[in-house]
Design a protein around this motif. Sequence first.
Motif, PDB file in Angstrom:
ATOM      1  N   GLY A  30      -5.213   3.465  -6.628  1.00 45.24           N
ATOM      2  CA  GLY A  30      -6.169   2.369  -6.669  1.00 45.24           C
ATOM      3  C   GLY A  30      -7.021   2.248  -5.424  1.00 45.24           C
ATOM      4  O   GLY A  30      -7.545   1.181  -5.123  1.00 45.24           O
ATOM      5  N   ARG A  31      -7.201   3.350  -4.685  1.00 37.77           N
ATOM      6  CA  ARG A  31      -8.006   3.318  -3.474  1.00 37.77           C
ATOM      7  C   ARG A  31      -9.449   3.646  -3.805  1.00 37.77           C
ATOM      8  O   ARG A  31      -9.738   4.519  -4.623  1.00 37.77           O
ATOM      9  N   PRO A  32     -10.421   2.987  -3.173  1.00 36.95           N
ATOM     10  CA  PRO A  32     -11.833   3.278  -3.427  1.00 36.95           C
ATOM     11  C   PRO A  32     -12.258   4.580  -2.753  1.00 36.95           C
ATOM     12  O   PRO A  32     -11.618   5.042  -1.804  1.00 36.95           O
ATOM     13  N   LEU A  33     -13.347   5.163  -3.237  1.00 42.05           N
ATOM     14  CA  LEU A  33     -13.894   6.365  -2.627  1.00 42.05           C
ATOM     15  C   LEU A  33     -14.827   5.937  -1.495  1.00 42.05           C
ATOM     16  O   LEU A  33     -16.050   5.999  -1.602  1.00 42.05           O
ATOM     17  N   ALA A 145      -3.713   9.278  -1.639  1.00 38.69           N
ATOM     18  CA  ALA A 145      -3.014   8.063  -2.067  1.00 38.69           C
ATOM     19  C   ALA A 145      -2.706   7.124  -0.916  1.00 38.69           C
ATOM     20  O   ALA A 145      -2.696   5.911  -1.095  1.00 38.69           O
ATOM     21  N   VAL A 146      -2.437   7.672   0.279  1.00 35.71           N
ATOM     22  CA  VAL A 146      -1.989   6.830   1.392  1.00 35.71           C
ATOM     23  C   VAL A 146      -3.118   6.393   2.312  1.00 35.71           C
ATOM     24  O   VAL A 146      -2.861   5.819   3.374  1.00 35.71           O
ATOM     25  N   VAL A 147      -4.374   6.658   1.914  1.00 33.94           N
ATOM     26  CA  VAL A 147      -5.508   6.227   2.747  1.00 33.94           C
ATOM     27  C   VAL A 147      -5.403   4.728   2.994  1.00 33.94           C
ATOM     28  O   VAL A 147      -5.256   3.932   2.059  1.00 33.94           O
ATOM     29  N   PRO A 148      -5.462   4.301   4.260  1.00 33.86           N
ATOM     30  CA  PRO A 148      -5.336   2.868   4.554  1.00 33.86           C
ATOM     31  C   PRO A 148      -6.649   2.127   4.309  1.00 33.86           C
ATOM     32  O   PRO A 148      -7.673   2.729   3.986  1.00 33.86           O
ATOM     33  N   GLY A 149      -6.605   0.835   4.459  1.00 32.94           N
ATOM     34  CA  GLY A 149      -7.791   0.012   4.295  1.00 32.94           C
ATOM     35  C   GLY A 149      -7.455  -1.305   3.641  1.00 32.94           C
ATOM     36  O   GLY A 149      -6.302  -1.559   3.260  1.00 32.94           O
ATOM     37  N   PRO A 150      -8.447  -2.186   3.501  1.00 37.01           N
ATOM     38  CA  PRO A 150      -8.216  -3.487   2.865  1.00 37.01           C
ATOM     39  C   PRO A 150      -7.632  -3.331   1.464  1.00 37.01           C
ATOM     40  O   PRO A 150      -8.136  -2.553   0.658  1.00 37.01           O
ATOM     41  N   GLY A 151      -6.583  -4.033   1.195  1.00 37.44           N
ATOM     42  CA  GLY A 151      -5.964  -3.999  -0.118  1.00 37.44           C
ATOM     43  C   GLY A 151      -5.001  -2.855  -0.327  1.00 37.44           C
ATOM     44  O   GLY A 151      -4.390  -2.747  -1.401  1.00 37.44           O
TER      45      GLY A 151
END
Length: 339
Positions: A30-33, A145-151
Amino acid sequence: MRLADLALLVRAPAALSVPGDVIAGAAAAGRPLGVRTLGVIGSSVCLYWAGMALNDYADATVDAVERPERPVPSGRVPRRTALAVAGGLTAAGLGLAAAAGGRRSVGAALPLAGLVWAYDLKLKSTPAGGFAMAGARVLDVVAGAVVPGPGAGSVGAALRRAAVPAGLVGAHTGTLMALSRHEISGAPVRIPATTLAVSAATAVATAVPVVRADAGSAGDSRLPSAAPSWLVAPRGGAANRHSPAPLRGVAVAARSKKVRTALTAVGALAYLGTYGTAQARAVQAPSAENVRRAVGAGILGLMPLQAALTARGGAPAVAAVLGVVHPLARRLARRISPT
């Protein structure tokens, strides 16, 4: 050293098969591009190219006999230069991972780099070689999958959601490695027959829809699950004018699900149509030439599989873009071999 020779050294067009791994992992979690994901893609591409350069450094003696046209054995690229290119690209890949995702991304990039170097320098000719390369592709998916960021959720949650696409990409890579061991002398029929069966199972598993407990909108929980939407919601323009907001949300979600399902099926079929067809030819005549063609088809055939997994993860628009990249990569592969 000419730029064209450097492109041949790192098999530049083959790197187009890398971004889809990261994107499929990001979609599953569910991470954005966004910028961070693009940075992680750049990191994985650098590590992929590093592996190609290191491969030619390590195989210089063998390639002098089996593939004398390659940049290192032909003398167009000095062997020490290939090693320097591999080292520089590895450093660039780790640096990009640190800049894009901090410790979370470095946690995927560092073992990925380790597997790349271990495979090229030690494991390639051992039974562990195939597992090392499959593990490298799995880590590409995990990196997305493990990219950090808001949410962003926890690393554990991201890994659980990316487990299926990572496993399927790993299975695909395993078939490639099994075939690649027979590119020079040809293969027993059982090898391409087995890899074809695994590829078919991979395509079928990819086409199975994702079912998540947290999926859906708030409107989904208000709609009785036993009632088909065509019984409870008006169609066409009337749906937009008269339907309550929850039902409109359900209609939009249903259309989106149909698009995702269709794109997933198209990607899975395209995967079998390219890689599966090449393997079928190798089953009929498992010559070295047919096996090499199957390996080349499998490297680029990973792209429609990635597109299917991305659509399956809930990003159909990005999946469509990945699908467009595939024919471009095939055209480039006619100029620079991906193997």
